[in-house]
Design an enzyme around this catalytic site. Structure first.
Site, short mmCIF file in Angstrom:
data_model
loop_
_atom_site.label_atom_id
_atom_site.label_comp_id
_atom_site.label_asym_id
_atom_site.label_seq_id
_atom_site.Cartn_x
_atom_site.Cartn_y
_atom_site.Cartn_z
N HIS A 146 0.85 -1.18 0.00
CA HIS A 146 0.00 0.00 0.00
C HIS A 146 0.90 1.24 0.00
CE1 HIS A 146 -3.86 -1.93 0.49
NE2 HIS A 146 -3.46 -2.59 1.55
N CYS A 188 -0.37 2.76 -4.32
CA CYS A 188 -1.12 3.99 -4.59
C CYS A 188 -0.25 5.20 -4.27
CB CYS A 188 -2.39 4.05 -3.76
SG CYS A 188 -3.74 3.06 -4.42
#
Length: 308
Positions: A146, A188
């Protein structure tokens, strides 16, 4: 920024769902399915094409004639502590396996490390940066986790990407001075969606610096960062097939890795992700979303993995 991943309910096949590598947002309920469009057209030889003859001067080629191509570290973070509020990254093991085979085939010595904390990530790469790379042509690192803009998640929280990459600066890792240092980052970089836009256009040497004491080079030189998406945007991952970026990266290296220059390869990765993948949702607000990878290069020469 509070970025959240959705609760998902499969419409067709659970293996077809796409997820984002960011903090979950349970205020939204939507589905995303990756769909491939057409196969990328075969590229042409980097030196000779049908229309042009290209001469590559040795001065502008990285020297790859070392005993080894180099080490590749893959950090694959799938499970996260509850305090991070990050969901399990289903599909990342597919990415790690595909990338392991891909970079092995290029000639790298690949090491895969799963579910690493921030300190573990830093310590691993610090140890690698202190190794003797004199017999290696380059170094590669792949981060699967992430993220947010400028940050990557360990299993226990986020840390600046710079904390990891700076360990390989020229003034820190002397045996990689003048050699390519490649970072591939699947994560991301924000919470925006790329809506896409309709288009009417058709598809369309000298001695290495580290061996020449007369020259100075910037400590940040010879780095390349290949991000899965541009700053501010989501990056998509399919639990059944892996992330869009890793799928395209492996396909491009398999097809062109031994013949094309690194920027040509990554340009094809950009094309594949941009043209072959698209999200779909029952909610039209989240339908037909796109993604474009981002290449940031401080390389000072052309890089071919095939030895000349």
């Amino acid at each position: 920024m509070e970025e959240k991943e959705e609760d998902f309910h499969p419409v067709q096949d659970a293996g077809q769902q796409d997820f984002v590598d960011a903090k979950p947002d349970r205020s939204l309920r939507f589905l995303h399915f990756g769909k491939k469009k057409t196969n990328d057209e075969q590229g042409q030889d980097p030196e000779i094409s049908d229309r042009h003859t290209r001469i590559i001067a040795p001065t502008f080629l990285y020297n790859m004639n070392f005993k080894k191509l180099g080490k590749c570290i893959i950090i694959n973070n799938k499970n996260f502590d509850d305090v991070t509020e990050m969901n399990v990254r289903n599909g990342t093991d597919i990415d790690a396996g595909n990338l392991l085979r891909c970079f092995n085939s290029l000639g790298f010595n690949v090491v895969v490390l799963n579910d690493q904390t921030r300190n573990q990530m830093k310590n691993i790469l610090q140890d690698v940066s202190q190794e003797n790379h004199s017999n290696n042509a380059c170094f590669a690192c792949i981060l699967l986790s992430h993220g947010d803009e400028g940050k990557i998640y360990g299993t226990d929280g986020a840390m600046p990407i710079k904390t990891l990459t700076s360990l390989f600066r020229g003034d820190v890792c002397k045996t990689l001075v003048g050699k390519p240092k490649l970072f591939f980052i699947q994560a991301c970089r924000g919470s925006e969606f790329d809506q896409g836009i309709q288009t009417d256009s058709g598809s369309t040497g000298e001695v290495e610096t580290d061996a020449n004491p007369r020259y100075k080079i910037p400590v940040e030189a010879d780095f390349l960062y290949a991000y899965s998406t541009v700053p501010g945007y989501y990056s998509w991952r399919n639990p059944g097939k892996g992330s869009w970026f890793a799928q395209a990266l492996c396909n491009a290296f398999k097809e062109y890795g031994k013949d094309f220059e690194i920027m040509q390869i990554l340009t094809r990765v950009n094309y594949m992700v941009a043209m072959h993948f698209e999200s779909w949702s029952e909610d039209p607000r989240f339908s037909e979303k796109k993604q474009i990878p981002c290449i940031v290069s401080m390389l000072t020469k052309e890089l071919y993995f095939k030895q000349k």
